[in-house]
Scaffold this motif. Structure first.
Motif, short mmCIF file in Angstrom:
data_model
loop_
_atom_site.label_atom_id
_atom_site.label_comp_id
_atom_site.label_asym_id
_atom_site.label_seq_id
_atom_site.Cartn_x
_atom_site.Cartn_y
_atom_site.Cartn_z
N ILE A 660 77.00 92.39 106.32
CA ILE A 660 75.53 92.45 107.02
C ILE A 660 76.11 92.24 108.58
N PHE A 661 76.88 91.20 109.03
CA PHE A 661 77.36 91.10 110.34
C PHE A 661 77.80 92.33 110.79
N ALA A 662 78.82 92.87 110.20
CA ALA A 662 79.53 94.09 110.51
C ALA A 662 78.66 95.23 110.82
N GLU A 663 77.68 95.37 109.83
CA GLU A 663 76.63 96.57 109.81
C GLU A 663 75.85 96.33 110.98
N THR A 664 75.51 95.15 111.48
CA THR A 664 74.62 94.97 112.61
C THR A 664 74.93 94.77 113.83
N ILE A 665 76.38 94.93 114.14
CA ILE A 665 76.92 94.69 115.43
C ILE A 665 76.28 95.80 116.10
N PRO A 666 75.57 95.30 117.51
CA PRO A 666 74.86 96.43 118.37
C PRO A 666 75.58 97.63 118.99
N PHE A 667 76.95 97.16 119.17
CA PHE A 667 77.89 98.27 119.89
C PHE A 667 78.30 99.05 119.02
N THR A 668 77.81 100.46 119.06
CA THR A 668 78.40 101.59 117.91
C THR A 668 80.05 101.47 118.03
N GLU A 669 80.72 101.75 119.09
CA GLU A 669 81.97 101.33 119.05
C GLU A 669 82.50 100.45 118.08
N THR A 670 82.20 99.27 118.44
CA THR A 670 82.76 98.03 117.95
C THR A 670 82.31 97.94 116.49
N ARG A 671 81.19 98.46 116.16
CA ARG A 671 80.60 98.47 114.77
C ARG A 671 81.57 99.42 113.83
#
Length: 713
Positions: A660-671
């Protein structure tokens, strides 16, 4: 000595735009071979379109039907290929090609025209200067379209990538010149860009076959050629007021002010544009001066102004003002769209209030981007309500909801609500995906993640066929000159129509040439086999793994990160200055060198293999220790800076599982980076050890306080 420029748009810590690298010596088969994985020679490739959209390839054994033969690999006869005759390239002609390239970059068109006949003697690349000169004339609106010259070029360049490109340029030029009949007569372009599609639709519309609104909405993208189409169909009332308003709202959501203003000019008349400019400058001030809207234009302007309040620092206060003063004036659907914008901006700021505003948005249609963030906001909510997660996914279009990411989370929601059989079917539908959600689905099904069966040895005849392919030869020549922007599409064009053995042969040819990204991208197009010896490689004979083990880092994780950062190109350089195998910024390299006592470090050494990997692994270890030993947080920190995952973690309302944390990272590139690195690490761990590995264990749990990794049952 051959020099090669390396660039990788859209992946890694930054988009790697250009680097200069000496062609490396012929590396041995790499660490995979040392670990007993015979045949594991290959390299890495940039993320595919699906990876950039958030997912790994649809399966490791699937490619678009248009790119592969329908005949199974085992049924394809091995080719008989004679050794190609050596191609003699006159040095003066090749130099003329290089000089022409410089002339194009410096916009010295007269010089380019002079070089075209000199470069024509180059049997491999001689068409390029001629193409550049012709393209320049096609783009010059002040000159007539050189139709006869284009036809001659198409005859001389039949079946080539440049022939395909010039057809697209011809369509655009003819449409701009108002020669719609000619634009429609140009032979079809495979996989046309949005510009070409817009031009062809405009040409057809202007030729008497009226465009339909659905066609315009399907292809429109804010660019020069599509604006011409939009202006015309708007003038001809093809699009309704509601449809035009929708295009404006979608454009405003992107945050690209120039495109939004251009779109507003299509939607509003001059008087309304004055009001639009005022509300965009200061929406609160504009709103406070308004009375209840009366006309459709008034309502649309007020809707836009209310949505702009979502971007204010005092978002919560702005929302209260809307409820108290303006909500009663607004149609329900318009107000729901406004709350959807509040939800989106809040979600991108990792604000727990996002779910409240999204829940006020009802079932109003939103962009795919916004629908995705509604689901992510629900995943971060405390307490987590799986019923609302499922409801948010059901708001999506069927196409979007069918993406592996949302099939996985819908399956999780079904399982949480007791519908285990339906959940199992959702997991089964994506379990063969080679990537983040395929691995997670396998674990939800209780299966131990494993590598696909390695296909049998490739007959050398297929590699020989690739070596003899003129398009691939041209691409290699372009790579050798460092012209990656030209080389990559030339290579990809040559792959069209290839079957599985041909694709594997082309991938091996790329490996021979040390063009590592083409190895994996090419191999990923196969349909009936998944050759991990090409898709995952651990080159440099174990040297990276050795450096990782010296400081107790997991080599599989390090290799997974390097695969995403540089694709094992030692001299890769990003557009922001990150360099080398592990893409270190100069300031970071200097800081780490001081911390570990590397007293003789000089910035010029950052691309040196040993220096870069020593500094990179130590920096990764520093980030890991700073983030409580969580590979998940450290991967995000390596990409976005260690401070950001700390802030994202601190804003969690409750502990969440790592996925969940990974999927909700707000930066598209970082996610995308995090999901790719960690799924890469799982595959490398299985390759290196021969044993299963767990993505869920690597992800662990993330706490809003400590962020420590804890084992999952």
């Amino acid at each position: 000595m051959v020099r090669r420029v390396i660039g990788y748009p859209g992946f890694g810590g930054d988009a790697v735009r250009a680097a200069t690298a000496l062609r490396p010596r012929a590396w041995a088969w790499g660490l995979a071979v040392l670990l007993g994985l015979a045949g594991c020679a290959g390299a890495q490739a940039p993320t595919t379109a699906e990876q950039q959209a958030g997912e790994a390839p649809r399966t490791g054994q699937t490619a678009p039907a248009s790119h592969v033969s329908d005949v199974a690999a085992t049924q394809i006869p091995t080719p008989v290929v004679s050794a190609p005759a050596p191609v003699v390239v006159p040095p003066a002609a090749r130099q003329a090609v290089q000089d022409a390239y410089d002339a194009v970059n410096k916009r010295r068109w007269a010089e380019l025209d002079r070089l075209v006949p000199l470069a024509a003697a180059d049997p491999v690349l001689g068409l390029y200067p001629r193409y550049w000169a012709l393209r320049n004339r096609l783009q010059d609106r002040a000159r007539p379209v050189p139709d006869a010259e284009v036809r001659q070029f198409l005859s001389d360049a039949a079946g080539t990538y440049l022939g395909e490109r010039i057809r697209a340029d011809w369509i655009l030029a003819a449409t701009r010149a108002g020669d719609y009949a000619q634009a429609l007569q140009v032979p079809a372009v495979d996989d046309p860009s949005s510009s070409v599609r817009c031009a062809l639709l405009l040409a057809r519309h202007q030729s008497g076959k009226r465009a339909r609104a659905s066609e315009v909405l399907d292809i429109f993208q804010p660019n020069a050629d599509c604006w011409d189409l939009l202006d015309q169909v708007a003038a001809d009332h093809v699009l309704s007021r509601k449809e035009l308003n929708g295009l404006l709202r979608d454009t405003l959501e992107t945050g690209k002010r120039g495109n939004a203003d251009r779109m507003a000019g299509v939607v509003f008349d001059d008087a309304a544009m004055v009001q639009y400019a005022a509300l965009m400058k200061n929406p609160r001030k504009w709103l406070e001066s308004r009375s209840q809207p009366r006309s459709a234009v008034d309502f649309e302007l007020m809707t836009i102004a209310l949505s702009r309040l979502a971007r204010a620092d005092d978002r919560a206060e702005a929302a209260r003002a809307i409820q108290e003063r303006w909500a009663g004036w607004m149609p329900k659907a318009d107000l729901q769209w406004v709350w959807g914008q509040f939800g989106l901006v809040a979600a991108l700021n990792v604000d727990p209030e996002a779910v409240r505003w999204y829940r006020q948005s009802g079932f109003v249609p939103m962009t795919d981007y916004n629908h995705a963030w509604e689901v992510r906001a629900e995943l971060r909510a405390a307490p987590l309500d799986w019923g609302r997660v499922a409801a948010a996914i059901r708001k999506m279009s069927a196409r979007q909801a069918d993406e592996p990411v949302w099939r996985y989370w819908y399956g999780r929601a079904l399982a949480a609500q007791g519908n285990t059989e339906a959940a199992r079917q959702y997991y089964e539908s994506i379990v063969d995906e080679q990537g983040f959600y395929g691995l997670l689905a396998a674990e939800e099904l209780g299966r131990t993640p494993t590598l696909p069966e390695q296909p049998g040895p490739l007959d050398p005849a297929w590699v020989a066929q690739a070596r003899a392919n003129p398009g691939l030869q041209r691409a290699v020549a372009l790579f050798d000159l460092g012209w990656r922007r030209e080389a990559v599409p030339e290579w990809n064009f040559a792959l069209r129509g290839m079957n599985d053995p041909q694709l594997r042969g082309a991938a091996e040819f790329a490996r021979e040439q040390h063009i590592y990204d083409r190895v994996v991208n090419t191999s990923q197009l196969t349909r009936d086999v998944a050759d991990f010896s090409q898709r995952f490689i651990a080159p440099f004979e174990g040297q990276v793994a050795a450096k990782a083990r010296l400081i107790d880092l997991d080599p599989a994780w390090v290799y997974g990160l390097i695969r995403q950062e540089s694709r094992f190109i030692t001299d890769a350089r990003s557009r922001v200055g990150a360099s080398g195998l592990m893409q270190l910024m100069p300031a970071t390299a200097r800081h780490v060198a001081r911390k570990i006592g590397m007293k003789d470090f000089k910035p010029s050494q950052v691309n040196d293999f040993d220096t870069n990997t020593i500094l990179g692994t130590h920096y990764l270890n520093m980030v890991l220790q700073d983030l409580n030993g969580s590979e998940l947080l450290a991967t995000a920190g390596y990409n976005a800076g260690p401070g950001r995952p700390k802030r994202w973690r601190a804003q969690l309302p409750a502990p969440v599982e790592g996925a969940i944390f990974a999927e909700t990272i707000p930066f598209t590139e970082t996610r995308l980076y995090v999901k790719n690195v960690l799924s890469n690490a799982v595959y490398y761990a299985m390759l290196f050890s021969g044993r299963p590995d767990s993505l869920k264990a690597r992800l662990g749990m993330v706490s809003p306080l400590s962020g420590t990794r804890t084992a999952l049952p």
